[in-house]
Design a protein around this motif. Structure first.
Motif, short mmCIF file in Angstrom:
data_model
loop_
_atom_site.label_atom_id
_atom_site.label_comp_id
_atom_site.label_asym_id
_atom_site.label_seq_id
_atom_site.Cartn_x
_atom_site.Cartn_y
_atom_site.Cartn_z
N GLY A 37 0.81 -1.21 0.00
CA GLY A 37 0.00 0.00 0.00
C GLY A 37 0.85 1.26 0.00
O GLY A 37 1.90 1.33 -0.62
N TYR A 38 0.38 2.26 0.75
CA TYR A 38 1.06 3.55 0.81
C TYR A 38 2.01 3.64 2.01
O TYR A 38 2.66 4.66 2.19
N GLY A 39 2.08 2.59 2.81
CA GLY A 39 2.98 2.62 3.95
C GLY A 39 2.61 3.70 4.94
O GLY A 39 1.45 3.93 5.23
N TYR A 40 3.64 4.38 5.44
CA TYR A 40 3.45 5.52 6.32
C TYR A 40 3.71 6.81 5.54
O TYR A 40 4.39 6.80 4.52
N PRO A 41 3.17 7.93 6.02
CA PRO A 41 3.46 9.20 5.36
C PRO A 41 4.97 9.49 5.35
O PRO A 41 5.66 9.24 6.34
N ARG A 42 5.46 10.00 4.25
CA ARG A 42 6.88 10.33 4.11
C ARG A 42 7.02 11.70 3.49
O ARG A 42 6.17 12.14 2.71
N GLY A 43 8.11 12.35 3.83
CA GLY A 43 8.33 13.70 3.35
C GLY A 43 8.34 13.81 1.84
O GLY A 43 7.87 14.81 1.28
N ARG A 44 8.83 12.79 1.16
CA ARG A 44 8.93 12.87 -0.30
C ARG A 44 7.56 12.85 -0.98
O ARG A 44 7.43 13.25 -2.14
N HIS A 45 6.54 12.38 -0.27
CA HIS A 45 5.19 12.41 -0.84
C HIS A 45 4.76 13.85 -1.13
O HIS A 45 3.95 14.08 -2.04
N ILE A 46 5.28 14.79 -0.35
CA ILE A 46 4.88 16.20 -0.50
C ILE A 46 5.25 16.72 -1.88
O ILE A 46 4.59 17.61 -2.42
N LEU A 47 6.29 16.17 -2.48
CA LEU A 47 6.74 16.65 -3.79
C LEU A 47 5.68 16.43 -4.87
O LEU A 47 5.65 17.16 -5.87
N SER A 48 4.81 15.45 -4.66
CA SER A 48 3.80 15.16 -5.69
C SER A 48 2.73 16.24 -5.78
O SER A 48 1.96 16.26 -6.75
N VAL A 49 2.67 17.13 -4.79
CA VAL A 49 1.62 18.14 -4.82
C VAL A 49 1.89 19.22 -5.87
O VAL A 49 0.95 19.88 -6.34
N PHE A 50 3.13 19.42 -6.26
CA PHE A 50 3.43 20.52 -7.18
C PHE A 50 2.88 20.29 -8.58
O PHE A 50 2.21 21.17 -9.13
N PRO A 51 3.12 19.13 -9.21
CA PRO A 51 2.44 18.91 -10.50
C PRO A 51 0.93 18.86 -10.35
O PRO A 51 0.19 19.30 -11.24
N LEU A 52 0.45 18.35 -9.21
CA LEU A 52 -1.00 18.29 -8.97
C LEU A 52 -1.57 19.70 -8.82
O LEU A 52 -2.66 19.99 -9.34
N ALA A 53 -0.85 20.59 -8.14
CA ALA A 53 -1.30 21.97 -7.99
C ALA A 53 -1.38 22.66 -9.35
O ALA A 53 -2.32 23.42 -9.62
N ALA A 54 -0.39 22.40 -10.22
CA ALA A 54 -0.42 22.96 -11.57
C ALA A 54 -1.62 22.42 -12.33
O ALA A 54 -2.29 23.16 -13.08
N GLY A 55 -1.93 21.14 -12.14
CA GLY A 55 -3.10 20.55 -12.79
C GLY A 55 -4.39 21.16 -12.30
O GLY A 55 -5.32 21.42 -13.08
N ILE A 56 -4.48 21.39 -10.99
CA ILE A 56 -5.68 22.03 -10.42
C ILE A 56 -5.86 23.44 -10.98
O ILE A 56 -6.97 23.86 -11.31
N PHE A 57 -4.76 24.16 -11.11
CA PHE A 57 -4.83 25.51 -11.66
C PHE A 57 -5.32 25.47 -13.11
O PHE A 57 -6.14 26.31 -13.52
N PHE A 58 -4.86 24.50 -13.89
CA PHE A 58 -5.31 24.37 -15.28
C PHE A 58 -6.80 24.02 -15.33
O PHE A 58 -7.55 24.56 -16.15
N VAL A 59 -7.23 23.10 -14.47
CA VAL A 59 -8.65 22.74 -14.40
C VAL A 59 -9.49 23.95 -14.02
O VAL A 59 -10.58 24.16 -14.55
N ARG A 60 -8.96 24.77 -13.12
CA ARG A 60 -9.67 25.98 -12.72
C ARG A 60 -9.89 26.91 -13.92
O ARG A 60 -10.98 27.47 -14.08
N LEU A 61 -8.86 27.09 -14.75
CA LEU A 61 -9.00 27.96 -15.92
C LEU A 61 -10.10 27.45 -16.85
O LEU A 61 -10.92 28.24 -17.35
N LEU A 62 -10.12 26.14 -17.07
CA LEU A 62 -11.16 25.56 -17.91
C LEU A 62 -12.54 25.71 -17.26
O LEU A 62 -13.54 26.01 -17.94
N PHE A 63 -12.60 25.48 -15.95
CA PHE A 63 -13.87 25.58 -15.23
C PHE A 63 -14.44 27.00 -15.31
O PHE A 63 -15.63 27.18 -15.59
#
Length: 391
Positions: A37-63
């Protein structure tokens, strides 16, 4: 090479000190499993938010372009800016170089110079100030995006927590801590919230500029810090409760703003009073007597205090102080809504105050404006207390 790596190694070791982040006799190595599974929370998981944040911003523009804008036009919000001030080189020079709010003496001097009456000059400056303000359509689209996200993330959060044992017994947040495996639902909930606030951080530089820009910038930093901090040291169970508790009032405020921009005043007032009641109950009732009680006392009893425990509770207590301040400001606006029958505008508004807006309406009937005043009259103030919505 070794000399250069020495200070970096010391800095890295200091930033990720086990004695700060974790309880006594627990190390990062202990949290490397389980492998499935996902194990325990780890600091490196935080790095995945940056491309996701860019994706959310793009979705917002379309919305905003393909959903929010058509909705706004359908309910009668026009795709145009405020009334344009009549061109005048002398007044424009004063506005740009000297002052946007001329005093009585300067008004009288300009009146003699232009052979205009003082009232007409006041109208010009008021129109000119509003000319730089964003149209209601833009504000409506921004609020509709936040309303949609807050509503969806609250729905997801409450569904996830409904089947979580710590929602019904909050002491479960600390049983066997920090060895609490990360489920996929919890991971998505946390990362999505964090990515959204990162997207707000980025978009703040392109969104409507308001008087509280710096305050909101700091607010987003603190929110990102709290979410990231609680994720890294695996206090995610209590973190999900805090996030859901805050989301429950946020979408109500955005709904009230949408009603305000659409000129549905009665609906706006009703939603704002409901928002105020929910805010008071959650931030002054549930938060201190349920959340703070478990982070301060029940966690002390079960896991005992350690370095990051003190920091987390210090931040949560600071948040409670802000809740009290915001609740006071909200109560004042809600009381005025009940007494006067209309929600008043707050000081961070991106348009002129209500009294000035009324003056503009009067001005549009005077010689300073021979065209329609629809644009100026249509500009709404930003609903009271928008800075309460994203803490």
């Amino acid at each position: 090479m070794a000399t250069a790596q020495g200070p970096l190694s010391l800095l890295w070791g200091w930033l990720w000190s086990e004695r700060f982040w974790l309880p006594e006799n627990v190390s990062w190595a202990d949290l490397e499993g389980p492998a499935d599974g996902y194990g325990y929370p780890r600091g490196r998981h935080i790095l995945s938010v940056f491309p996701l944040a860019a994706g959310i911003f793009f979705v917002r523009l379309l919305f905003e372009r393909f959903i929010a804008k058509p909705c706004a036009l359908r309910i009668g919000i026009e795709d145009s800016g405020p009334y344009q001030a009549q061109p005048n080189a002398i007044l424009e020079k004063v506005f740009i170089s000297i002052t946007k709010y001329p005093d009585k003496k300067r008004l009288e001097g300009l009146s003699k110079q232009l052979d205009w009456n003082v009232r007409k000059i006041q109208c010009w400056f008021r129109h000119r100030r509003n000319q730089d303000k964003p149209p209601t359509l833009t504000k409506f689209c921004e609020s509709m995006w936040r309303f949609t996200f807050y509503l969806c993330i609250f729905y997801y959060g409450i569904r996830f927590l409904w089947s979580s044992p710590w929602f019904w017994d909050i002491r479960q947040c600390w049983h066997n801590y920090p060895f609490q495996p990360l489920s996929s639902g919890l991971y998505y909930y946390y990362i999505m919230e964090l990515a959204f606030y990162w997207s707000l951080m980025f978009s703040q530089f392109t969104d409507i500029k308001r008087k509280d820009f710096l305050i909101m910038f700091v607010h987003h930093l603190v929110t990102i810090g709290l979410i990231s901090f609680s994720y890294i040291n695996n206090m995610v169970r209590v973190g999900t409760l805090i996030m859901c508790l805050h989301d429950v009032s946020d979408f109500l405020l955005e709904a009230a703003k949408l009603a305000n921009y659409a000129k549905y005043q009665r609906l706006c007032d009703t939603l704002f009073v409901i928002f105020s009641a929910v805010f008071m109950v959650t931030r002054l009732g549930i938060y201190p007597f349920w959340i703070l009680n478990t982070t301060l006392f029940e966690s002390w009893e079960i896991i005992g205090p350690y370095a990051s425990w003190w920091l987390l509770n210090g931040l949560l207590l600071t948040l409670q102080v802000l809740h009290v301040i915001w609740s006071y400001l909200i109560a004042r606006i809600a009381l005025k809504a009940l007494i006067r029958g209309k929600v008043s505008k707050d000081d961070r508004s991106d348009v002129e105050s209500s009294s000035e807006e009324e003056d503009v309406t009067t001005c549009t009937k005077s010689p300073c404006d021979s065209s329609s005043s629809n644009g100026a009259n249509r500009v709404n103030g930003h609903m009271g207390g928008s800075y309460w919505a994203e803490e």
